[in-house]
Design an enzyme around this catalytic site. Structure first.
Site, mmCIF file in Angstrom:
data_model
loop_
_atom_site.group_PDB
_atom_site.id
_atom_site.type_symbol
_atom_site.label_atom_id
_atom_site.label_comp_id
_atom_site.label_asym_id
_atom_site.label_seq_id
_atom_site.Cartn_x
_atom_site.Cartn_y
_atom_site.Cartn_z
ATOM 1 N N HIS B 86 36.392 31.159 54.768
ATOM 2 C CA HIS B 86 36.897 32.529 54.941
ATOM 3 C C HIS B 86 37.220 33.137 53.578
ATOM 4 O O HIS B 86 36.809 34.265 53.268
ATOM 5 C CB HIS B 86 38.144 32.531 55.837
ATOM 6 C CG HIS B 86 38.955 33.793 55.747
ATOM 7 N ND1 HIS B 86 38.563 34.977 56.334
ATOM 8 C CD2 HIS B 86 40.136 34.056 55.118
ATOM 9 C CE1 HIS B 86 39.475 35.907 56.080
ATOM 10 N NE2 HIS B 86 40.425 35.387 55.332
ATOM 11 N N ASP B 115 18.794 56.397 37.128
ATOM 12 C CA ASP B 115 18.913 55.129 37.850
ATOM 13 C C ASP B 115 19.690 54.165 36.955
ATOM 14 O O ASP B 115 20.178 54.551 35.897
ATOM 15 C CB ASP B 115 17.517 54.565 38.178
ATOM 16 C CG ASP B 115 17.537 53.659 39.413
ATOM 17 O OD1 ASP B 115 18.389 52.758 39.455
ATOM 18 O OD2 ASP B 115 16.717 53.863 40.325
ATOM 19 N N TRP B 151 39.712 27.923 48.974
ATOM 20 C CA TRP B 151 38.688 28.641 48.185
ATOM 21 C C TRP B 151 38.780 28.299 46.707
ATOM 22 O O TRP B 151 37.853 28.540 45.949
ATOM 23 C CB TRP B 151 38.787 30.151 48.403
ATOM 24 C CG TRP B 151 39.806 30.850 47.544
ATOM 25 C CD1 TRP B 151 41.148 30.884 47.746
ATOM 26 C CD2 TRP B 151 39.552 31.582 46.347
ATOM 27 N NE1 TRP B 151 41.745 31.605 46.745
ATOM 28 C CE2 TRP B 151 40.796 32.044 45.875
ATOM 29 C CE3 TRP B 151 38.405 31.907 45.622
ATOM 30 C CZ2 TRP B 151 40.926 32.801 44.707
ATOM 31 C CZ3 TRP B 151 38.540 32.659 44.456
ATOM 32 C CH2 TRP B 151 39.782 33.096 44.014
ATOM 33 N N SER B 178 24.336 36.404 39.984
ATOM 34 C CA SER B 178 24.145 37.756 40.508
ATOM 35 C C SER B 178 25.168 38.722 39.911
ATOM 36 O O SER B 178 24.835 39.829 39.475
ATOM 37 C CB SER B 178 24.266 37.723 42.036
ATOM 38 O OG SER B 178 24.395 39.021 42.546
ATOM 39 N N SER B 179 26.438 38.272 39.871
ATOM 40 C CA SER B 179 27.493 39.139 39.328
ATOM 41 C C SER B 179 27.262 39.432 37.857
ATOM 42 O O SER B 179 27.492 40.555 37.391
ATOM 43 C CB SER B 179 28.863 38.469 39.483
ATOM 44 O OG SER B 179 29.193 38.366 40.824
ATOM 45 N N HIS B 262 42.461 34.541 37.988
ATOM 46 C CA HIS B 262 43.335 35.714 37.953
ATOM 47 C C HIS B 262 42.601 36.979 37.530
ATOM 48 O O HIS B 262 42.753 38.017 38.184
ATOM 49 C CB HIS B 262 44.619 35.498 37.168
ATOM 50 C CG HIS B 262 45.620 36.515 37.620
ATOM 51 N ND1 HIS B 262 46.328 36.381 38.783
ATOM 52 C CD2 HIS B 262 45.894 37.749 37.159
ATOM 53 C CE1 HIS B 262 47.035 37.484 39.000
ATOM 54 N NE2 HIS B 262 46.795 38.328 38.018
ATOM 55 N N GLU B 264 39.715 37.505 38.234
ATOM 56 C CA GLU B 264 38.947 37.781 39.458
ATOM 57 C C GLU B 264 39.733 38.693 40.399
ATOM 58 O O GLU B 264 39.174 39.568 41.059
ATOM 59 C CB GLU B 264 38.583 36.463 40.142
ATOM 60 C CG GLU B 264 38.004 36.571 41.546
ATOM 61 C CD GLU B 264 36.610 37.175 41.573
ATOM 62 O OE1 GLU B 264 35.976 37.241 40.505
ATOM 63 O OE2 GLU B 264 36.175 37.594 42.658
ATOM 64 N N TYR B 266 41.692 41.009 39.521
ATOM 65 C CA TYR B 266 41.573 42.381 39.015
ATOM 66 C C TYR B 266 40.144 42.888 39.139
ATOM 67 O O TYR B 266 39.925 44.096 39.244
ATOM 68 C CB TYR B 266 42.119 42.461 37.582
ATOM 69 C CG TYR B 266 43.596 42.240 37.615
ATOM 70 C CD1 TYR B 266 44.441 43.250 38.064
ATOM 71 C CD2 TYR B 266 44.154 41.009 37.309
ATOM 72 C CE1 TYR B 266 45.797 43.041 38.187
ATOM 73 C CE2 TYR B 266 45.512 40.795 37.424
ATOM 74 C CZ TYR B 266 46.333 41.810 37.869
ATOM 75 O OH TYR B 266 47.668 41.601 38.008
ATOM 76 N N SER B 277 41.405 56.846 42.561
ATOM 77 C CA SER B 277 41.582 57.884 41.533
ATOM 78 C C SER B 277 40.601 59.035 41.710
ATOM 79 O O SER B 277 40.797 60.110 41.134
ATOM 80 C CB SER B 277 41.400 57.281 40.130
ATOM 81 O OG SER B 277 42.375 56.297 39.901
ATOM 82 N N HIS B 311 50.747 31.485 36.440
ATOM 83 C CA HIS B 311 51.684 31.785 37.539
ATOM 84 C C HIS B 311 51.162 31.272 38.885
ATOM 85 O O HIS B 311 51.903 31.275 39.869
ATOM 86 C CB HIS B 311 52.035 33.283 37.590
ATOM 87 C CG HIS B 311 50.950 34.197 38.014
ATOM 88 N ND1 HIS B 311 50.699 35.394 37.400
ATOM 89 C CD2 HIS B 311 50.039 34.117 39.011
ATOM 90 C CE1 HIS B 311 49.690 35.999 37.992
ATOM 91 N NE2 HIS B 311 49.271 35.246 38.974
ATOM 92 N N HIS B 312 49.896 30.854 38.927
ATOM 93 C CA HIS B 312 49.373 30.254 40.164
ATOM 94 C C HIS B 312 49.739 28.782 40.271
ATOM 95 O O HIS B 312 49.430 28.150 41.277
ATOM 96 C CB HIS B 312 47.852 30.399 40.220
ATOM 97 C CG HIS B 312 47.400 31.821 40.336
ATOM 98 N ND1 HIS B 312 47.292 32.476 41.537
ATOM 99 C CD2 HIS B 312 47.048 32.723 39.388
ATOM 100 C CE1 HIS B 312 46.883 33.719 41.332
ATOM 101 N NE2 HIS B 312 46.729 33.889 40.038
ATOM 102 N N THR B 337 50.449 48.852 35.828
ATOM 103 C CA THR B 337 50.211 49.129 37.251
ATOM 104 C C THR B 337 51.141 50.242 37.718
ATOM 105 O O THR B 337 50.737 51.141 38.466
ATOM 106 C CB THR B 337 50.429 47.851 38.089
ATOM 107 O OG1 THR B 337 49.679 46.787 37.508
ATOM 108 C CG2 THR B 337 49.969 48.053 39.516
ATOM 109 N N LYS B 340 49.903 53.612 36.804
ATOM 110 C CA LYS B 340 48.873 54.114 37.719
ATOM 111 C C LYS B 340 49.505 54.643 39.007
ATOM 112 O O LYS B 340 49.156 55.726 39.480
ATOM 113 C CB LYS B 340 47.858 53.001 38.040
ATOM 114 C CG LYS B 340 47.105 52.536 36.810
ATOM 115 C CD LYS B 340 46.085 51.485 37.129
ATOM 116 C CE LYS B 340 44.780 52.074 37.539
ATOM 117 N NZ LYS B 340 44.016 52.690 36.476
ATOM 118 N N ARG B 459 51.086 27.119 54.260
ATOM 119 C CA ARG B 459 49.769 27.682 54.556
ATOM 120 C C ARG B 459 48.763 26.554 54.752
ATOM 121 O O ARG B 459 49.026 25.405 54.435
ATOM 122 C CB ARG B 459 49.322 28.614 53.431
ATOM 123 C CG ARG B 459 49.183 27.924 52.105
ATOM 124 C CD ARG B 459 48.996 28.875 50.930
ATOM 125 N NE ARG B 459 47.685 29.477 50.882
ATOM 126 C CZ ARG B 459 47.094 29.888 49.741
ATOM 127 N NH1 ARG B 459 47.717 29.733 48.576
ATOM 128 N NH2 ARG B 459 45.912 30.446 49.763
#
Lengths: 40, 535
Positions: B86, B115, B151, B178-179, B262, B264, B266, B277, B311-312, B337, B340, B459
């Site tokens: 998931h 293009d 994950w 791909s990315s 991390h 990722e 963002y 925006s 922090h993870h 943040t 924004k 979890r």
């Protein structure tokens, strides 16, 4: 079919150069990382 | 924001209609071999929606299992596979490709390019997703079942499982390739193919956020590729990077993974900031407040994202100085943040606001993403995180960031640009119904998970103690409301594609980027026959 406007030769050259630099960055990061861990 | 004029005869209505009989190639070959940025964008968006439904089905199975304590529907091993796949499907298959789909559709139009810079590579970037998705989903059907390590692919579990892990590692490699190709294309296009007069500081915010996101991808995807390569060699080639039995250190994988992981986060939220925006100024009928500060804040968030990965993993036993550094660095992200958030609010302040569906989703994003941001600040505090680590509080936090953050922005963007893409208006009544069902379903599903986490429910566990039952039942009901309301979204999109009221070229009077001011609705197959000149 109506054709879109094409990038100028200068834009093409710059685009290829940008892509080459970015690809080198990607390969460089991966290569340095792999060399670092496999040589340790 | 830019204003633009035509230097030459570019696409107006008459011009576009004069070419109506020239369509794209028909049938399957159109999609297989297309190099058109709009076709590729469409394929990305449909692919991401298919993966969203697949990942969502897994989420509903997880929530159905958790409706009551005890084991009801699935075996624990399969439950762990569900949570793992998931996460992988939603991150790599749904959210990221959706934003790449938006980038494909919008970046060339918003900067006045015909293009993408490398259309064939663009096609290849998309079609790589299909084998990767098949590997991920197909891993459920091999002996031992799909990856069950979460994950994050943490060792030692990931080293011990069967061939599904190899399929997952290959899928991650392909998705990363791909990315990377997509990012190179986006950066190159933005830097080199802007229309005359379209300076960097005149670009719409969506283009800016994608430029910064693409740089993030370029920087961190090779790191993820390195990490999974090391996993592969640990599994098959006799190395012991992460295998404690051979002198390796599983904690090292966590550091490497989160150095990717991390940024990722963002990567999945900065394009959402870009979409919001665009939408808020359009419906407030005011220019975006603090355009330059938005650009600098986005850049600051991207840079800071490289120094907060610890922090993870506050609970792994880092030195106190490390914990303190990561705690303060994480809190620092709240500053740009906050810039924004306040700029979006200031944009709305005294605006002539209306609340069509895109604006509802954008305001929903603003409110709920802020909740996710605040719970992130709570988790940034080391001693608090040590208590809440691996509880449902964390699950609630990142779903507020990634569902009501990223996904709500995607929904907002779809409703905003659907009239431009299809030439038809969607049903505003059904759109609003979709918003309210999503808003209510999402909050009923995920807000109680804060309480579960604070009460100590872990979890990734298929069973739980009796005292957690009520909030779990409420959460499951909310998840089903949210999940099934997305079928309404599918119906709205399909019915809009098939017909509906004609959309005006400038559907939203406050929208002022090039696709609204210079292009008809729907946008012709070839966007600009001559480049617009931006003043």
């Amino acid at each position: 079919m109506a054709e879109p406007h094409k990038p100028t030769p200068q834009q093409r050259r710059n685009a290829l150069l940008s892509a080459a630099v970015l690809a080198a960055m990607v390969l460089g990061i991966y290569a340095v990382f792999m060399l670092k861990v496999f040589s340790a | 924001m830019s204003t633009a004029t035509h230097a030459h005869d570019t696409h107006g209505h008459d011009h576009a209609h004069a070419h109506d009989h020239h369509g794209p190639p028909a049938g399957f070959s159109r999609w297989m071999y297309t190099t058109n940025h709009k076709d590729i964008g469409t394929m990305y968006l449909w692919f991401s929606f298919a993966m969203f439904l697949m990942g969502g089905s897994m989420a509903l199975l997880i929530r159905a299992e958790l409706f009551q304590p005890g084991l009801q529907l699935v075996e624990p091993q399969f439950f762990n596979s569900l949570t793992t796949v998931h996460g992988l499907v939603m991150v790599f298959g749904a959210i990221m490709p959706a934003f790449v789909g938006f980038a494909n559709w919008l970046v060339p139009m918003q900067i006045g390019a015909a293009d993408m810079a490398f259309p064939r590579m663009n096609n290849w970037s998309f079609w790589l997703l299909i084998p990767a998705a098949l590997l991920l989903v197909g891993s459920f059907f091999v002996p031992g079942g799909a990856a069950a390590s979460g994950w994050t692919l943490y060792p030692p579990l990931i080293i011990q499982q069967g061939m599904s892990i190899d399929m997952t590692i290959l899928a991650v490699h392909i998705l990363g390739a791909s990315s990377i190709m997509g990012s190179i294309n986006i950066i190159t296009t933005i830097l080199n193919l802007r229309a005359p007069g379209m300076t960097l500081m005149k670009m719409p915010l969506f283009v800016w956020t994608w430029l910064i996101t693409a740089y993030l991808l370029i920087a961190v995807m090779p790191v993820l590729a390195g990490a999974v390569t090391m996993l592969l060699t640990d599994r098959h080639f006799g190395t012991s990077f992460f295998n404690a039995a051979g002198g390796g250190d599983p904690t090292m994988f966590m550091h490497i993974f989160w150095f990717f992981g991390h940024p990722e986060v963002y990567i999945m939220i900065l394009p959402a900031f870009g979409i919001v925006s665009q939408i808020i100024p359009a419906f407030a009928r005011k220019p975006l407040f603090g355009y330059a500060s938005m650009v600098y804040a986005t850049s600051s968030i991207a840079i800071l994202s490289f120094i907060v990965w610890g922090h993870h993993m506050f609970t792994v036993g880092m030195p106190a100085a490390g914990n303190l550094f990561f705690m303060y660095a994480t809190m620092l992200i709240a500053v740009p943040t906050g810039v924004k958030i306040f700029n979006w609010i200031a944009t709305m302040w005294k605006g002539s606001m209306t609340f069509e569906t895109p604006m509802l989703f954008a305001v929903g994003f603003l409110c709920l993403f802020t909740i996710g941001g605040f719970s992130g600040l709570v988790l940034a505090i080391t001693p608090v995180d040590i208590t809440l680590h691996n509880t449902y509080y964390v699950v609630a936090h990142f779903h507020y960031v990634l569902v009501s953050g990223a996904l709500f922005a995607i929904m907002a963007g779809i409703y905003f640009w659907l009239p431009k893409w299809t030439g038809h208006m969607y049903s505003e009544g059904l759109g609003k119904l979709h918003f309210w069902l999503s808003m209510i379903g999402f909050n009923v599903a995920f807000f109680p998970q804060h309480f579960l986490g604070l009460a100590g429910m872990p979890r990734r566990i298929p069973d739980y103690a009796l005292q957690f039952t009520e909030w779990n039942q409420i959460s499951t009901v909310g998840a089903f409301i949210f999940g099934f309301s997305q079928l309404l979204f599918l119906y709205i999109v399909i019915s809009t594609i098939r017909g509906g009221a004609k959309a005006p070229d400038r559907t939203w009077e406050g929208a002022d980027s090039l696709e609204w001011t210079h292009l008809p609705s729907p946008v012709p197959y070839h966007t600009f026959e001559t480049a617009p000149v931006v003043k």
